[in-house]
Design a protein around this motif. Sequence first.
Motif, PDB file in Angstrom:
ATOM      1  N   ASN A   1     -31.340 117.910 -76.608  1.00  0.00           N
ATOM      2  CA  ASN A   1     -31.763 116.549 -76.944  1.00  0.00           C
ATOM      3  C   ASN A   1     -30.722 115.561 -76.426  1.00  0.00           C
ATOM      4  OD1 ASN A   1     -32.500 114.113 -78.174  1.00  0.00           O
ATOM      5  ND2 ASN A   1     -33.267 115.147 -80.012  1.00  0.00           N
ATOM      6  N   ALA A   2     -31.165 114.608 -75.602  1.00  0.00           N
ATOM      7  CA  ALA A   2     -30.225 113.662 -74.988  1.00  0.00           C
ATOM      8  C   ALA A   2     -29.702 112.625 -75.973  1.00  0.00           C
ATOM      9  CB  ALA A   2     -30.899 112.952 -73.815  1.00  0.00           C
ATOM     10  N   VAL A   3     -30.391 112.423 -77.099  1.00  0.00           N
ATOM     11  CA  VAL A   3     -30.044 111.332 -78.022  1.00  0.00           C
ATOM     12  C   VAL A   3     -28.598 111.404 -78.516  1.00  0.00           C
ATOM     13  CG1 VAL A   3     -30.522 110.339 -80.298  1.00  0.00           C
ATOM     14  CG2 VAL A   3     -32.404 110.870 -78.742  1.00  0.00           C
ATOM     15  N   PRO A   4     -28.114 112.525 -79.079  1.00  0.00           N
ATOM     16  CA  PRO A   4     -26.740 112.522 -79.582  1.00  0.00           C
ATOM     17  C   PRO A   4     -25.702 112.328 -78.476  1.00  0.00           C
ATOM     18  CG  PRO A   4     -27.660 114.739 -79.651  1.00  0.00           C
ATOM     19  CD  PRO A   4     -28.790 113.805 -79.362  1.00  0.00           C
ATOM     20  N   TYR A   5     -25.961 112.874 -77.281  1.00  0.00           N
ATOM     21  CA  TYR A   5     -25.041 112.669 -76.160  1.00  0.00           C
ATOM     22  C   TYR A   5     -24.932 111.183 -75.840  1.00  0.00           C
ATOM     23  CZ  TYR A   5     -25.804 117.682 -75.069  1.00  0.00           C
ATOM     24  OH  TYR A   5     -25.891 119.046 -75.099  1.00  0.00           O
ATOM     25  N   VAL A   6     -26.098 110.540 -75.694  1.00  0.00           N
ATOM     26  CA  VAL A   6     -26.123 109.128 -75.291  1.00  0.00           C
ATOM     27  C   VAL A   6     -25.503 108.237 -76.366  1.00  0.00           C
ATOM     28  CG1 VAL A   6     -27.635 107.189 -74.734  1.00  0.00           C
ATOM     29  CG2 VAL A   6     -28.113 109.453 -73.787  1.00  0.00           C
ATOM     30  N   MET A   7     -25.855 108.493 -77.623  1.00  0.00           N
ATOM     31  CA  MET A   7     -25.304 107.668 -78.704  1.00  0.00           C
ATOM     32  C   MET A   7     -23.790 107.798 -78.779  1.00  0.00           C
ATOM     33  SD  MET A   7     -28.052 107.923 -81.835  1.00  0.00           S
ATOM     34  CE  MET A   7     -27.121 106.736 -82.798  1.00  0.00           C
ATOM     35  N   LEU A   8     -23.283 109.034 -78.659  1.00  0.00           N
ATOM     36  CA  LEU A   8     -21.833 109.229 -78.722  1.00  0.00           C
ATOM     37  C   LEU A   8     -21.152 108.603 -77.510  1.00  0.00           C
ATOM     38  CD1 LEU A   8     -19.528 110.434 -80.328  1.00  0.00           C
ATOM     39  CD2 LEU A   8     -19.883 112.606 -79.142  1.00  0.00           C
ATOM     40  N   ALA A   9     -21.752 108.746 -76.333  1.00  0.00           N
ATOM     41  CA  ALA A   9     -21.184 108.133 -75.130  1.00  0.00           C
ATOM     42  C   ALA A   9     -21.130 106.617 -75.274  1.00  0.00           C
ATOM     43  CB  ALA A   9     -21.996 108.528 -73.902  1.00  0.00           C
ATOM     44  N   ASN A  10     -22.184 106.020 -75.855  1.00  0.00           N
ATOM     45  CA  ASN A  10     -22.202 104.571 -76.049  1.00  0.00           C
ATOM     46  C   ASN A  10     -21.146 104.124 -77.060  1.00  0.00           C
ATOM     47  OD1 ASN A  10     -24.293 104.394 -74.239  1.00  0.00           O
ATOM     48  ND2 ASN A  10     -25.884 104.084 -75.765  1.00  0.00           N
ATOM     49  N   ILE A  11     -20.935 104.931 -78.089  1.00  0.00           N
ATOM     50  CA  ILE A  11     -19.896 104.612 -79.064  1.00  0.00           C
ATOM     51  C   ILE A  11     -18.521 104.636 -78.399  1.00  0.00           C
ATOM     52  CG2 ILE A  11     -18.703 105.447 -81.140  1.00  0.00           C
ATOM     53  CD1 ILE A  11     -21.439 106.451 -82.136  1.00  0.00           C
ATOM     54  N   TYR A  12     -18.289 105.651 -77.589  1.00  0.00           N
ATOM     55  CA  TYR A  12     -17.018 105.732 -76.850  1.00  0.00           C
ATOM     56  C   TYR A  12     -16.871 104.546 -75.890  1.00  0.00           C
ATOM     57  CZ  TYR A  12     -15.867 110.542 -78.323  1.00  0.00           C
ATOM     58  OH  TYR A  12     -15.512 111.660 -79.035  1.00  0.00           O
ATOM     59  N   ALA A  13     -17.967 104.216 -75.169  1.00  0.00           N
ATOM     60  CA  ALA A  13     -17.903 103.124 -74.196  1.00  0.00           C
ATOM     61  C   ALA A  13     -17.591 101.800 -74.880  1.00  0.00           C
ATOM     62  CB  ALA A  13     -19.227 103.033 -73.434  1.00  0.00           C
ATOM     63  N   ALA A  14     -18.195 101.569 -76.038  1.00  0.00           N
ATOM     64  CA  ALA A  14     -17.953 100.322 -76.770  1.00  0.00           C
ATOM     65  C   ALA A  14     -16.503 100.200 -77.210  1.00  0.00           C
ATOM     66  CB  ALA A  14     -18.876 100.245 -77.984  1.00  0.00           C
ATOM     67  N   SER A  15     -15.841 101.351 -77.363  1.00  0.00           N
ATOM     68  CA  SER A  15     -14.427 101.361 -77.769  1.00  0.00           C
ATOM     69  C   SER A  15     -13.480 101.476 -76.577  1.00  0.00           C
ATOM     70  CB  SER A  15     -14.168 102.522 -78.740  1.00  0.00           C
ATOM     71  OG  SER A  15     -14.980 102.412 -79.893  1.00  0.00           O
ATOM     72  N   GLY A  16     -14.044 101.480 -75.361  1.00  0.00           N
ATOM     73  CA  GLY A  16     -13.215 101.570 -74.163  1.00  0.00           C
ATOM     74  C   GLY A  16     -12.645 102.952 -73.906  1.00  0.00           C
ATOM     75  N   LYS A  17     -13.215 103.971 -74.513  1.00  0.00           N
ATOM     76  CA  LYS A  17     -12.730 105.349 -74.318  1.00  0.00           C
ATOM     77  C   LYS A  17     -13.501 105.989 -73.168  1.00  0.00           C
ATOM     78  CE  LYS A  17     -11.313 105.982 -79.152  1.00  0.00           C
ATOM     79  NZ  LYS A  17      -9.883 106.135 -78.856  1.00  0.00           N
ATOM     80  N   TRP A  18     -13.154 105.597 -71.945  1.00  0.00           N
ATOM     81  CA  TRP A  18     -13.943 105.995 -70.784  1.00  0.00           C
ATOM     82  C   TRP A  18     -13.735 107.453 -70.394  1.00  0.00           C
ATOM     83  CZ3 TRP A  18     -17.765 102.974 -69.993  1.00  0.00           C
ATOM     84  CH2 TRP A  18     -17.656 101.620 -70.356  1.00  0.00           C
TER      85      TRP A  18
END
Length: 245
Positions: A72-89
């Motif tokens: 399921n792509a949802v948890p990957y995408v949500m976690l990636a977006n959370i990291y991106a919003a915090s600048g954790k590239w």
Amino acid sequence: MFGFEQKEHYSCMIDLLGRAGKLTDAERLIEAMPLNPGSIGWGSLLRACRTHGNMDLAVKAANQFLQLEPSNAVPYVMLANIYAASGKWEEVATIRRLMRDRGVQKKPGFSWIEVKKQMHVFVAEDGSHPMIKEIHNYLEEMSRKMKQAGYVPDVRWALVKDDEIGHGEKEKRLVHHSEKLAVAFGLLSTSYGEPILVMKNLRICGDCHNAIKFISAIAGREITVRDTYRFHCFKDGRCSCGDYW
């Protein structure tokens, strides 16, 4: 034996606690449950962590979600977006690499609206619609009015590193998100005062959610956006979801 209905009841409680920002209580409820909360429960907690910025618990919820539904792509995408919003590239890159290694693909985002019995579909940075110039011009003028009313573009939702593009380009990308394009087309193509309904195949982005609140007030329109989670009814600068989705 615990049935589906009881699991649903627990998931509702997890969601309610998450909405209230009581993430510790939500986590304790999950730990005390006599059954696995499933992807619905962990997904509710993950969305709450995104809303309230709890990175550590978000990682835990996402990992539990992934154990249950690794494709399921949802948890990957949500976690990636959370990291991106915090600048954790670096963490974002790790998530995207994990998706590639596991063959998990994110659905391309698009929005659509029906006007005069004809369906109009938009993707981000869309240039194919016959009215795209008018749509872009409308959004540029609306952006100026929105900023005068207090709107501040949330460039975190551009989801790109600072050293890749400048602030101005990030704002431009936000303006051209598919839901904004669909909303602008709907406003241009319908009569004043007529409510419009836009559908989106993914979750509405945070900046678009905030922007459409401003648009509803400035345009004097009721704008409903149906994403994968719920109906968002925007009217007079407010949303029916209470800014939690």
